[in-house]
Structures are given as C-alpha cells and as structure tokens.
Motif scaffolding. Structure first.
Motif, PDB file in Angstrom:
ATOM      1  N   ASN A 212       0.827  -1.215   0.000  1.00  0.00           N
ATOM      2  CA  ASN A 212       0.000   0.000   0.000  1.00  0.00           C
ATOM      3  C   ASN A 212       0.855   1.256   0.000  1.00  0.00           C
ATOM      4  O   ASN A 212       0.527   2.231  -0.674  1.00  0.00           O
ATOM      5  CB  ASN A 212      -0.943   0.007   1.209  1.00  0.00           C
ATOM      6  N   TYR A 215       2.403   1.256  -3.695  1.00  0.00           N
ATOM      7  CA  TYR A 215       1.564   1.300  -4.901  1.00  0.00           C
ATOM      8  C   TYR A 215       0.091   1.590  -4.626  1.00  0.00           C
ATOM      9  O   TYR A 215      -0.714   1.560  -5.548  1.00  0.00           O
ATOM     10  CB  TYR A 215       1.677  -0.037  -5.653  1.00  0.00           C
ATOM     11  N   GLY A 216      -0.282   1.821  -3.354  1.00  0.00           N
ATOM     12  CA  GLY A 216      -1.697   1.982  -3.017  1.00  0.00           C
ATOM     13  C   GLY A 216      -2.238   3.343  -3.426  1.00  0.00           C
ATOM     14  O   GLY A 216      -1.517   4.219  -3.898  1.00  0.00           O
ATOM     15  N   SER A 217      -3.555   3.506  -3.215  1.00  0.00           N
ATOM     16  CA  SER A 217      -4.197   4.795  -3.456  1.00  0.00           C
ATOM     17  C   SER A 217      -3.661   5.768  -2.407  1.00  0.00           C
ATOM     18  O   SER A 217      -3.089   5.352  -1.401  1.00  0.00           O
ATOM     19  CB  SER A 217      -5.707   4.646  -3.289  1.00  0.00           C
ATOM     20  N   PRO A 218      -3.851   7.082  -2.601  1.00  0.00           N
ATOM     21  CA  PRO A 218      -3.338   8.038  -1.609  1.00  0.00           C
ATOM     22  C   PRO A 218      -3.816   7.729  -0.193  1.00  0.00           C
ATOM     23  O   PRO A 218      -3.052   7.812   0.759  1.00  0.00           O
ATOM     24  CB  PRO A 218      -3.884   9.381  -2.113  1.00  0.00           C
ATOM     25  N   SER A 219      -5.080   7.330  -0.031  1.00  0.00           N
ATOM     26  CA  SER A 219      -5.570   7.056   1.327  1.00  0.00           C
ATOM     27  C   SER A 219      -4.943   5.774   1.883  1.00  0.00           C
ATOM     28  O   SER A 219      -4.608   5.690   3.064  1.00  0.00           O
ATOM     29  CB  SER A 219      -7.089   6.989   1.350  1.00  0.00           C
ATOM     30  N   GLN A 220      -4.763   4.764   1.025  1.00  0.00           N
ATOM     31  CA  GLN A 220      -4.102   3.528   1.490  1.00  0.00           C
ATOM     32  C   GLN A 220      -2.668   3.831   1.912  1.00  0.00           C
ATOM     33  O   GLN A 220      -2.177   3.315   2.915  1.00  0.00           O
ATOM     34  CB  GLN A 220      -4.074   2.485   0.365  1.00  0.00           C
ATOM     35  N   LYS A 221      -2.005   4.669   1.141  1.00  0.00           N
ATOM     36  CA  LYS A 221      -0.617   5.025   1.463  1.00  0.00           C
ATOM     37  C   LYS A 221      -0.559   5.692   2.833  1.00  0.00           C
ATOM     38  O   LYS A 221       0.263   5.357   3.670  1.00  0.00           O
ATOM     39  CB  LYS A 221      -0.073   6.013   0.427  1.00  0.00           C
TER      40      LYS A 221
END
Ligand SMILES: [Zn+2]
Length: 404
Positions: A212, A215-221
C-alpha cells in the motif's frame, strides 16, 4: 581510479540559463572496502537501489558495510558520501531480489545506503547528496528515473512459515524513499506504478502494508504509513504477526520477543510463531541487512513443505541429500518429498551448473557470481560457499549451484 564526473554542474548550465548550482558532493574514501579486489565488474547496470541502514550509529554501519562490501556508497546524515565498493563493481546489497523477472540484482545495480530508517525522514543534507549522487549515476549509466528503486521494492522472499509462495515484502528497507514526495526531493520524475513481478504472477504480496505504501491509493498510502509509525507497532496483536513486525528477521537470533509477563526469547528459540501472546513486544536487533541466502536443512528448519512451500516440486528447488546426491524438485514426486531424509539441504531459487572441468570453468557458467557467498559448490558430498573456496582447488566434476 575512475571518479564520478566532475562536470555535472556544468551540465546544468544550458544555453546560458544557469540553474541553481548543485553543491559539490563531498566524498570520503576512509571506509573504502578491501573487498573491492575480489568483486567483479558488472557487465550491465540498469538499476539504482536505495537502502536505509536501520541504525542510528554511523560508525557501526560504516564498519559493517566496509567489512562485507555491502554497498557502493554510504550517505552519512551530514551528507558526506563514503565510497565503499567502486561503483562499477558488484556490491552485495540486494540479496534475494527480482525486478521485471530479472533476479540477483547485485549484478545489475548500484547500491546506495543512507544512514537512517525505512520509516523516518532522512536529513536535508542526505536528500541533497542522494539527489546529486543519483543524478551523476543516472548520467553515467543512462538510467531512467523509474529504474531508481528501493530495496523494499526489489527484495523478495522464498516460501516460509508465513507464505506458501515466493513473495514481495521480504524487507521494508528504504521504504519511505519510494514515496512520491521524497522522490520529488531526489529529482526523480517517474516511478513504477505497479509491482511488475506481482502483476505477472511471479510473486505474491507478502506485506500488504508495504504494497500500500508503494503502490496503493493516496488514502491507502497514508493509512499504511501511519500504521507503521504507530507507537505500538512492535506489539503482536490479532492483526499483526511476528512477520509483520520483523519481516524475514522473525526467526533470527538478533530478534528478541518480550512476552507480556516480562520473559524473553530470541527468534531462533521459538518453535511456533502462531501462538505468541497478544502484547508480545518484538525488538528487531541490528542484523546484516543482506545476509547471503543460505540453504535450509530438513529437520532443523522443518519439513520440505515448511521450507519450500509451493516451490517444493520446482526445478529451481535443489535438494542435496546427506550422502551428497542432489535432486531438483521436478525430479521428485509428492511422496518422495515426504521421505527426504533428515539433514537434506534445500536451496530455493537456484540453477545448477557443471560438472566443472578445464573446458567448463565456474566463471563460464555464472560469471562473477561463482565466488558469491550464496553460490555453492558440491565437493565430496559437501556444500562449499563460493566466497570460501580457492579457485585453484575446485576439483574437476564438482557441481555448482547458483541463484537464478
Ligand atoms: Zn537494504
């Protein structure tokens, strides 16, 4: 000795438009490794791999990196760049590694260690020095921005107690340096948006949080980073295993488990990691960042299935019986595997070369890799690591096992 280009500042002055002059890198040779002479010159260089030492002690990090020849450069918190292994030569920094299907990336990359931690910002001086050093290396080797990666992006693990398949997420080394805002500080304008080896099915995700962050979405990051930085992140809970905390150091003698009642055990003293009580604190000690991948032994590290997981019958899994006979996984049946004798050594992700003869030298089989610590020669029934062998004493007929 070849030196990095000193004309770099001049390159920045284009058509009379003077860009802010880059500070001149401060190099030191005071920890130049004596292992330089035993390391071969790489035949290709397509990646730059960034690491974090995971210690705040600059002196001990430098000594370890020098003694083991574990990187090409070390960047001190004050921005001084130490040359460790000549940038043209192989440094042992990436260990078991894969990117776009290519493995053993020490043979294809320059390795840079930054003194610091995978989840903490480096100093401004380090970012500046890293940016300049990366800029010079990109120029010399014609490396595009998206081929500047962190160790956490390229390290992979073979099956273990936690994962039945080869997996990404063996290390979080250098993790924050993969984040877009840090890459911007390093003047890196493009980055990989997916993990090519996971996408192609060569590996599975072994660390969801790392995946995450990378390579995750901004919220996952954001979620993943705050999770990692949480003050209790080294406590085992229902959602956080010893693997989540210690990665491939989970069973190392340098990893300490402090149980809720205050008693302690080291990683190698724990038989079953599934039943560690919630609230157990995991203290990951300073370990060699990139220990050579050694063989595992049936009986000591479990059964063949525990060691090789889904790779138990692959031709890249090599079994060396106590009597010195070897078999590749695809030569065995599932029943044969159950009967492998105690003491059988298991090599994962290996290729076989040989027999050695005057017409078939080790260097012709696997290049400079023949003298690596994780290359093994089968001599008189015993496995001898390549870094401990005298090349004049390799007998004709010896087989060689080297990492693919
Ligand atoms: Zn590393």
């Amino acid at each position: 000795m070849f030196r990095l280009l000193k004309i770099w500042c001049a390159v920045l002055v284009v058509g009379g438009l003077a860009l802010p002059a880059a500070a001149v890198l401060k190099f030191s040779n005071s920890y130049y490794s004596s292992r330089n002479k035993e390391r071969s010159v790489r035949s290709s260089t397509s990646l730059i791999i960034l690491h974090t030492t995971e210690t705040s002690s600059t002196g001990s990090a430098l000594r370890k990196l020098r003694d083991n020849g574990e990187c090409n450069y070390f960047i001190c918190p004050n921005g001084v760049v130490y040359r460790i292994i000549d940038h043209r030569r192989v440094a042992f920094h990436a260990g078991r590694s894969m990117w776009q299907g290519k493995t053993n990336l020490d043979n294809h990359s320059v390795g840079i260690e930054a003194g610091g931690f995978h989840n903490k910002p480096l100093t401004r001086a380090q970012y500046q020095a890293l940016a300049e050093l990366i800029g010079e290396l990109k120029y010399i080797y014609k490396i595009p921005d998206h081929c500047v990666l962190t160790h956490s992006q390229v390290a992979y693990g073979v099956p273990n107690k936690w994962h039945k398949r080869s997996h990404r997420g063996r290390k979080r080394c250098g993790m924050l340096l993969a984040r877009p805002e840090i890459r911007a500080l390093l003047n890196l304008k493009s980055r990989p948006l997916v993990d090519p080896d996971v996408k192609a099915g060569r590996l599975v995700v072994g660390d969801v949080y790392l995946a995450n962050v990378l390579y995750g979405s901004p919220s996952q990051k954001q979620q993943a980073v705050s999770y990692i930085n949480a003050p209790d992140s080294n406590l085992i809970s229902s959602g956080r295993s010893a693997w989540d905390i210690a990665r491939d150091g989970y069973n190392a003698s340098t990893t300490t488990y402090v149980f809720p009642n205050g008693t302690k055990k080291q990683g190698h003293q724990i038989a079953d990691f599934r039943f560690l009580p919630s609230g157990t604190r995991v203290v990951v000690g300073a370990e060699v960042d990139n220990p050579a991948e050694h063989y595992q032994t049936i009986g000591q590290q479990g059964k063949a299935q525990d060691i090789a997981g889904a790779e138990v019958l692959l031709n890249s899994t090599i079994y060396v019986y106590p009597n010195g006979v070897y078999k590749r996984g695809h030569q065995l049946t599932a029943t044969d595997v159950l009967k492998l004798p105690y003491g059988t050594k298991v090599l994962l992700g290996y290729d076989v070369g040989g027999p050695i003869s005057t017409a078939k030298l080790p260097s012709q089989i696997c290049g400079g890799q023949w003298k690596s610590a994780d290359t093994y020669f089968l001599i008189a029934g015993a496995l001898m690591p390549g870094n401990q062998i005298d090349d004049k004493k390799i007998p004709s007929g010896a087989m060689i096992f080297y990492k693919k």
